[in-house]
Design an enzyme around this catalytic site. Structure first.
Site, PDB file in Angstrom:
ATOM      1  N   ASP A   1       0.849  -1.187   0.000  1.00 21.80           N
ATOM      2  CA  ASP A   1       0.000   0.000   0.000  1.00 21.80           C
ATOM      3  C   ASP A   1       0.887   1.241   0.000  1.00 21.80           C
ATOM      4  O   ASP A   1       1.967   1.241   0.598  1.00 21.80           O
ATOM      5  CB  ASP A   1      -0.856   0.051   1.266  1.00 21.80           C
ATOM      6  CG  ASP A   1      -1.983  -0.962   1.275  1.00 21.80           C
ATOM      7  OD1 ASP A   1      -2.016  -1.830   0.386  1.00 21.80           O
ATOM      8  OD2 ASP A   1      -2.835  -0.888   2.181  1.00 21.80           O
TER       9      ASP A   1
ATOM     10  N   SER B   1       7.911   4.713   5.383  1.00 20.66           N
ATOM     11  CA  SER B   1       9.021   3.984   4.781  1.00 20.66           C
ATOM     12  C   SER B   1       8.842   3.887   3.272  1.00 20.66           C
ATOM     13  O   SER B   1       7.839   4.341   2.733  1.00 20.66           O
ATOM     14  CB  SER B   1       9.113   2.584   5.402  1.00 20.66           C
ATOM     15  OG  SER B   1       9.069   2.664   6.816  1.00 20.66           O
TER      16      SER B   1
ATOM     17  N   HIS C   1       5.278  -7.199  -0.195  1.00 18.94           N
ATOM     18  CA  HIS C   1       5.067  -8.531  -0.765  1.00 18.94           C
ATOM     19  C   HIS C   1       5.816  -8.718  -2.090  1.00 18.94           C
ATOM     20  O   HIS C   1       6.219  -7.748  -2.737  1.00 18.94           O
ATOM     21  CB  HIS C   1       3.570  -8.747  -0.984  1.00 18.94           C
ATOM     22  CG  HIS C   1       2.761  -8.705   0.270  1.00 18.94           C
ATOM     23  ND1 HIS C   1       2.176  -9.810   0.827  1.00 18.94           N
ATOM     24  CD2 HIS C   1       2.452  -7.669   1.109  1.00 18.94           C
ATOM     25  CE1 HIS C   1       1.535  -9.477   1.941  1.00 18.94           C
ATOM     26  NE2 HIS C   1       1.681  -8.176   2.126  1.00 18.94           N
TER      27      HIS C   1
END
Length: 295
Positions: free
Chosen positions: A113, A256, A169
């Site tokens: 995201d 981040s 991911h």
């Protein structure tokens, strides 16, 4: 004020920033910049704050944070009452169907995201941080042998805000190498900071690995730490087969960044993301969402 593009509504929105007044003061005032240089960018500051976020003392921040930023609790794998500290909540897992993954082998998906910028046909000596500020791939990787591999390839920068889901991911099946860690500082990765600190990504703590993917060549995965990020935690097993959509790792507290590099002529990024990037606007994306296609 940070404006980003919402591709679902085809409109621009204003980002609600966690700690916006603090960021403006730190990166825009003489006193704040001095404080940044002496204390905030150093490892000790982020380590101590990370320890606080790992302690039970931080648990009372969770509900307020959820309410302030309208975070959807229905997506949480665990009830908020079960989180032992703020970092438990921050690095939360989601229910299985919260992030549908496009498993079509020709589709490039977002690794997480966040808000995305993408650049094609890159010059390794002039990677774009923001308009007017660049850095080199050699400075970022500190490995001359890897630089030529990604010349004229594609660079994707995914900025995860503190309000986002903070697990990242794999975007394809394949075998991933061991992680190489590079020590560095702890500047914020918010656009406010990116406009003020030259070569910021090259100065921050970061780590990277290479995914030898089935469909998109050798993908360089880099994770960049930031102010108050207690840790970058890799949860995958190196040199073993991984699957598209499988978790690679997660960040503890703090905004981040995940940066992906693709080799030349392996993929093409969706036109809306490219056009917004050219204009200097990030595009909001979710993990598993399509961002490009295999060439």
């Amino acid at each position: 004020m940070i404006k980003y593009f919402n591709r679902e509504t085809n409109s621009y929105e204003i980002e609600k920033v966690a700690g916006d007044k603090y960021l403006e003061w730190t990166y825009s005032s003489p006193v704040g910049m001095k404080f940044l240089d002496i204390i905030i960018k150093k490892k000790l500051f982020s380590k101590l704050y990370g320890q606080y976020c790992d302690s039970s003392l931080s648990k009372n921040k969770i509900t307020k944070f959820i309410n302030d930023f309208n975070i959807d609790e229905k997506e949480f794998k665990h009830e908020k009452e079960n989180y032992k500290c703020f970092n438990d909540f921050f690095s939360r897992e989601l229910i299985e169907d919260a992030r549908p993954i496009n498993y079509n082998e020709k589709i490039v998906i977002s690794p997480g995201d966040g808000r995305i910028l993408a650049y094609e046909n890159i010059d390794p000596d002039k990677l774009i941080q923001v308009k007017g500020l660049t850095y080199s791939l050699l400075e970022l990787l500190e490995d001359e042998n890897l630089v030529k591999k990604y010349e004229k390839g594609t660079c994707v920068i995914l900025r995860l805000c503190p309000t986002d889901y903070h697990r990242f991911h794999f975007i394809d099946n394949g075998i991933c190498s061991e992680t190489k860690k590079i020590k560095g500082l702890y500047y914020s990765v918010n656009p406010i900071a990116l406009e003020k600190v030259p070569k910021l990504f090259c100065q921050n703590k970061r780590e990277y690995s290479i995914l030898n993917s089935e469909n998109f060549g050798d993908i360089l995965y880099m994770e960049v730490g930031a102010t108050c990020v207690g840790a970058i935690l890799q949860t995958y097993s190196s040199l073993k087969r991984v699957k598209k959509g499988e978790e690679k790792g997660y960040f503890k507290f703090g905004g981040s960044t995940v940066i992906l590099f693709f080799e030349k002529d392996k993929i093409t990024i969706d036109n809306d993301i490219i056009e917004e990037s050219k204009k200097g606007f990030e595009t909001k994306v979710y993990m598993g969402e399509r961002i490009g296609l295999k060439l």
